[in-house]
Design an enzyme around this catalytic site. Structure first.
Site, PDB file in Angstrom:
ATOM      1  N   CYS A   7       0.864  -1.183   0.000  1.00 26.67           N
ATOM      2  CA  CYS A   7       0.000   0.000   0.000  1.00 26.67           C
ATOM      3  C   CYS A   7       0.898   1.230   0.000  1.00 26.67           C
ATOM      4  O   CYS A   7       1.908   1.267   0.705  1.00 26.67           O
ATOM      5  CB  CYS A   7      -0.872  -0.011   1.250  1.00 26.67           C
ATOM      6  SG  CYS A   7      -1.679   1.572   1.577  1.00 26.67           S
ATOM      7  N   ASP A   8       0.494   2.223  -0.786  1.00 21.73           N
ATOM      8  CA  ASP A   8       1.350   3.412  -0.891  1.00 21.73           C
ATOM      9  C   ASP A   8       1.062   4.465   0.179  1.00 21.73           C
ATOM     10  O   ASP A   8       1.741   5.480   0.238  1.00 21.73           O
ATOM     11  CB  ASP A   8       1.239   4.032  -2.287  1.00 21.73           C
ATOM     12  CG  ASP A   8      -0.167   4.527  -2.598  1.00 21.73           C
ATOM     13  OD1 ASP A   8      -1.022   4.569  -1.696  1.00 21.73           O
ATOM     14  OD2 ASP A   8      -0.413   4.882  -3.761  1.00 21.73           O
TER      15      ASP A   8
ATOM     16  N   TYR B  62      -6.475   6.793   7.210  1.00 17.29           N
ATOM     17  CA  TYR B  62      -7.714   5.998   7.135  1.00 17.29           C
ATOM     18  C   TYR B  62      -8.348   5.765   8.500  1.00 17.29           C
ATOM     19  O   TYR B  62      -9.531   5.416   8.583  1.00 17.29           O
ATOM     20  CB  TYR B  62      -7.457   4.663   6.432  1.00 17.29           C
ATOM     21  CG  TYR B  62      -7.336   4.830   4.928  1.00 17.29           C
ATOM     22  CD1 TYR B  62      -8.475   4.810   4.119  1.00 17.29           C
ATOM     23  CD2 TYR B  62      -6.118   5.060   4.328  1.00 17.29           C
ATOM     24  CE1 TYR B  62      -8.385   4.992   2.751  1.00 17.29           C
ATOM     25  CE2 TYR B  62      -6.010   5.244   2.953  1.00 17.29           C
ATOM     26  CZ  TYR B  62      -7.160   5.211   2.171  1.00 17.29           C
ATOM     27  OH  TYR B  62      -7.069   5.394   0.820  1.00 17.29           O
TER      28      TYR B  62
HETATM   29  P1  NAD Z   1      -9.272   1.766 -12.475  1.00 20.45           P
HETATM   30  O1  NAD Z   1     -10.660   1.240 -12.527  1.00 20.45           O
HETATM   31  O2  NAD Z   1      -8.923   3.013 -13.200  1.00 20.45           O
HETATM   32  O3  NAD Z   1      -8.273   0.650 -13.028  1.00 20.45           O
HETATM   33  C1  NAD Z   1      -8.422  -0.691 -12.815  1.00 20.45           C
HETATM   34  C2  NAD Z   1      -8.263  -1.456 -14.116  1.00 20.45           C
HETATM   35  O4  NAD Z   1      -8.348  -2.840 -13.799  1.00 20.45           O
HETATM   36  C3  NAD Z   1      -9.359  -1.169 -15.156  1.00 20.45           C
HETATM   37  O5  NAD Z   1      -8.788  -0.800 -16.384  1.00 20.45           O
HETATM   38  C4  NAD Z   1     -10.108  -2.500 -15.265  1.00 20.45           C
HETATM   39  O6  NAD Z   1     -10.600  -2.776 -16.560  1.00 20.45           O
HETATM   40  C5  NAD Z   1      -9.041  -3.478 -14.845  1.00 20.45           C
HETATM   41  N1  NAD Z   1      -9.546  -4.771 -14.371  1.00 20.45           N
HETATM   42  C6  NAD Z   1     -10.675  -5.033 -13.668  1.00 20.45           C
HETATM   43  N2  NAD Z   1     -10.765  -6.354 -13.411  1.00 20.45           N
HETATM   44  C7  NAD Z   1      -9.658  -6.927 -13.960  1.00 20.45           C
HETATM   45  C8  NAD Z   1      -9.174  -8.264 -14.027  1.00 20.45           C
HETATM   46  N3  NAD Z   1      -9.853  -9.277 -13.481  1.00 20.45           N
HETATM   47  N4  NAD Z   1      -8.010  -8.503 -14.655  1.00 20.45           N
HETATM   48  C9  NAD Z   1      -7.316  -7.501 -15.224  1.00 20.45           C
HETATM   49  N5  NAD Z   1      -7.724  -6.206 -15.191  1.00 20.45           N
HETATM   50  C10 NAD Z   1      -8.882  -5.933 -14.568  1.00 20.45           C
HETATM   51  O7  NAD Z   1      -8.910   1.880 -10.937  1.00 20.45           O
HETATM   52  P2  NAD Z   1      -7.737   2.709 -10.223  1.00 20.45           P
HETATM   53  O8  NAD Z   1      -8.340   3.773  -9.391  1.00 20.45           O
HETATM   54  O9  NAD Z   1      -6.724   3.074 -11.211  1.00 20.45           O
HETATM   55  O10 NAD Z   1      -7.168   1.655  -9.206  1.00 20.45           O
HETATM   56  C11 NAD Z   1      -6.663   0.392  -9.579  1.00 20.45           C
HETATM   57  C12 NAD Z   1      -6.478  -0.474  -8.365  1.00 20.45           C
HETATM   58  O11 NAD Z   1      -5.358  -0.048  -7.602  1.00 20.45           O
HETATM   59  C13 NAD Z   1      -7.643  -0.458  -7.386  1.00 20.45           C
HETATM   60  O12 NAD Z   1      -7.799  -1.737  -6.795  1.00 20.45           O
HETATM   61  C14 NAD Z   1      -7.198   0.521  -6.345  1.00 20.45           C
HETATM   62  O13 NAD Z   1      -7.888   0.360  -5.155  1.00 20.45           O
HETATM   63  C15 NAD Z   1      -5.753   0.127  -6.244  1.00 20.45           C
HETATM   64  N6  NAD Z   1      -4.849   1.063  -5.578  1.00 20.45           N
HETATM   65  C16 NAD Z   1      -4.223   0.610  -4.480  1.00 20.45           C
HETATM   66  C17 NAD Z   1      -3.338   1.392  -3.816  1.00 20.45           C
HETATM   67  C18 NAD Z   1      -2.724   0.869  -2.558  1.00 20.45           C
HETATM   68  O14 NAD Z   1      -2.245   1.624  -1.763  1.00 20.45           O
HETATM   69  N7  NAD Z   1      -2.707  -0.446  -2.325  1.00 20.45           N
HETATM   70  C19 NAD Z   1      -3.075   2.671  -4.277  1.00 20.45           C
HETATM   71  C20 NAD Z   1      -3.729   3.127  -5.421  1.00 20.45           C
HETATM   72  C21 NAD Z   1      -4.610   2.285  -6.093  1.00 20.45           C
HETATM   73  C1  G6P Z   2      -4.247   5.822  -1.292  1.00 21.59           C
HETATM   74  C2  G6P Z   2      -4.454   4.463  -0.696  1.00 21.59           C
HETATM   75  C3  G6P Z   2      -4.978   3.513  -1.736  1.00 21.59           C
HETATM   76  C4  G6P Z   2      -6.235   4.035  -2.348  1.00 21.59           C
HETATM   77  C5  G6P Z   2      -5.994   5.395  -2.925  1.00 21.59           C
HETATM   78  C6  G6P Z   2      -7.360   5.950  -3.315  1.00 21.59           C
HETATM   79  O1  G6P Z   2      -3.197   5.817  -2.195  1.00 21.59           O
HETATM   80  O2  G6P Z   2      -3.297   3.931  -0.145  1.00 21.59           O
HETATM   81  O3  G6P Z   2      -5.193   2.267  -1.139  1.00 21.59           O
HETATM   82  O4  G6P Z   2      -6.692   3.184  -3.383  1.00 21.59           O
HETATM   83  O5  G6P Z   2      -5.426   6.250  -1.957  1.00 21.59           O
HETATM   84  O6  G6P Z   2      -7.190   7.022  -4.093  1.00 21.59           O
HETATM   85  P1  G6P Z   2      -8.400   7.663  -4.881  1.00 21.59           P
HETATM   86  O7  G6P Z   2      -7.748   8.892  -5.385  1.00 21.59           O
HETATM   87  O8  G6P Z   2      -8.771   6.670  -5.944  1.00 21.59           O
HETATM   88  O9  G6P Z   2      -9.490   7.895  -3.899  1.00 21.59           O
HETATM   89 MN    MN Z   3      -3.654   1.696   0.283  1.00 23.86          MN
END
Ligand code: NAD
Ligand code: G6P
Ligand code: MN
Length: 440
Positions: free
Chosen positions: A170-171, A262
């Protein structure tokens, strides 16, 4: 220097262009031989994929690059798989946020009832994808950002108990470290953190600089005095500024440590519900903001055929963190990062099989958690209830159990009342029919 093959799952994600630009920026440190973007959504993947072609033509011409929606083209001979998928898209995120808020409960991407709903959607796709990856590349490192990371991590731990090459990250701790750097007027690269908790549910207890001074006392008094802003405040939407602002309130009330942002949803659920707009949530803000901007900017770059004039701004912490984690594993660097690992004594008075978020030394053999020791009663109490919620949510998925789901939601601090838990659960079941297992 060895060059690596990387596949990015969720290649059409709004975070992908930033990650690609950072791969270019860091190409001397973490050089790639081959990069594949994989997504199930052809249209999104094509836009980001064509953007990538323009970018790489100018900045990474030696890279063997392709994008695809075919599993059989995605995972052959891969060293690292980066994952950031969103099952159900922003459309379902909007429901996760609005359904709970419509009944006066926290509606959030990863916390409370919304996080539960998203978790039960993510598990199935994440398990399928790990199986696909392992069919083609049994030794690839899988670095996962997909949310809700706590629930995904617990589900993968159970489904793949012998697989030691899946790492959930997680970032947000890195975002916080960089933001501490801003308020201190120092470079966060020099900080060594001590951190404990669960994903999106943790605290910094110490933050050492290169001379060994603990910066936490100074940070606490600076935050109490001036409030708190994200490092990239100028690029952030109002909801994120409000979120960082709440860190001051948390420091005023609970002065031991520096809290993850959070925690605001768990510590002040009533207050936050009043502040959130049930008709225009973070999903709307993202769809009208980041998603629009990213796809419009990519289309402009494709049209112009050059990166010149591209005005894409992105969160460096997000992409650099993923790449630096890979780098530390790839070159056995043993750098310290805050990651999600099985506890096994790191927090000594929390059960061994909890997926906790702590600082760990990261080598070619994976993460080795730094010992935190015993935590105090308040933190232990909060963590144990949240952990029980997470475990029951995953039980509910695997056992297809309505009652486990109800127990999970009742334990969640953003809900508590069992009647409310039942009400929100019933509406979420209706909304997630396509995605969730059918409960017994
Ligand atoms: P987004 O919807 O823009 O991108 C997600 C992409 O995943 C889409 O293009 C979608 O078509 C694709 N997708 C959906 N199901 C899929 C599958 N089964 N296989 C392959 N691709 C698939 O969403 P986003 O806001 O860019 O976020 C992407 C993910 O990263 C989310 O789960 C978000 O919560 C996560 N995220 C996590 C952190 C963290 O701290 N852990 C930080 C930022 C984003
Ligand atoms: C942070 C969290 C992620 C989360 C993101 C949501 O980076 O660590 O887990 O997905 O924020 O950002 P958003 O801009 O999509 O609300
Ligand atoms: Mn996170």
């Amino acid at each position: 220097m060895k060059k690596f093959n990387v596949t990015l799952v969720g290649g059409g994600s709004t975070w992908t262009p930033g990650l690609l630009q950072t791969l270019c920026k860091l190409k001397e440190r973490f050089p790639l031989n081959k990069l594949v973007l994989f997504d199930i959504n052809e249209e999104r993947q094509a836009v980001i994929g064509e953007f990538a072609k323009v970018l790489f033509k100018e900045e990474y011409p030696e890279l063997d690059f392709k994008y695809t929606t075919k599993i059989e083209e995605a995972y052959n001979e891969v060293d690292f798989v980066f994952m950031q998928m969103r099952t159900g898209g922003y459309e379902m995120r909007e429901k996760d946020e609005k359904i709970p808020l419509s009944m006066g409960l926290i509606g959030q991407e990863t916390c409370g009832a919304g996080g539960f709903a998203y978790g039960l959607r993510s598990i199935r796709d994440m398990i399928d994808t790990v199986n696909d990856i392992r069919y083609y590349s049994k030794d690839a490192w899988i670095l996962n950002y997909t949310n809700p990371a706590a629930i995904v991590a617990e589900a993968l731990r159970r489904e793949f108990p012998e697989d030691k090459r899946i790492l959930n990250i997680c970032d947000q701790p890195v975002n916080l470290l960089r933001s501490y750097g801003r308020i201190l007027g120092r470079d966060s690269k020099d900080f060594e953190p001590v951190y404990f908790g669960l994903n999106h549910f943790g605290w910094f207890t110490n933050l050492y600089d290169s001379e060994g001074n603990d910066l936490v006392p100074e940070l606490k008094s600076l935050i109490k005095e001036r409030g708190f802003l994200p490092v990239d405040a100028e690029q952030r939407d109002q909801s994120w500024l409000d979120t960082y602002g709440m860190v001051k309130n948390m420091c005023d009330d609970f002065s031991d440590y520096l809290p993850n942002t959070y925690l605001q949803y768990y510590l002040y659920p009533d207050y936050k519900v009043k502040k959130l707009n049930p008709d225009y949530t973070r999903a709307n803000e993202v769809m009208d903001g980041r998603e629009k901007r990213v796809f419009e900017e990519c289309k402009k770059v494709i049209e112009r055929g050059t990166m010149e004039g591209c005005e894409m701004v992105h969160n460096d912490a997000h992409s650099e963190f993923m790449i630096q984690v890979a780098e530390s594993i790839a070159y056995n660097q043993g750098k310290i990062f805050i990651v999600i690992v099985e506890n096994n004594g790191a927090i000594s008075n929390i059960q061994d099989d909890a997926m906790v978020e702590v600082a760990a030394v990261l080598t070619a053999n994976g993460p080795r958690a730094l010992r935190v020791g015993k935590i105090g009663t308040f933190y232990k109490g909060l963590i144990e209830a949240q952990l029980a919620y997470e475990k029951l949510a995953v039980d509910a998925y695997f056992e297809k159990s309505y009652e486990k789901a109800l127990q999970a939601l009742t334990l969640n601090r953003t809900i508590v009342d069992a009647y409310k838990a039942r009400k929100v659960l019933d509406e979420l079941i209706e909304a997630n029919k396509e995605y969730w297992p059918e409960f017994k």
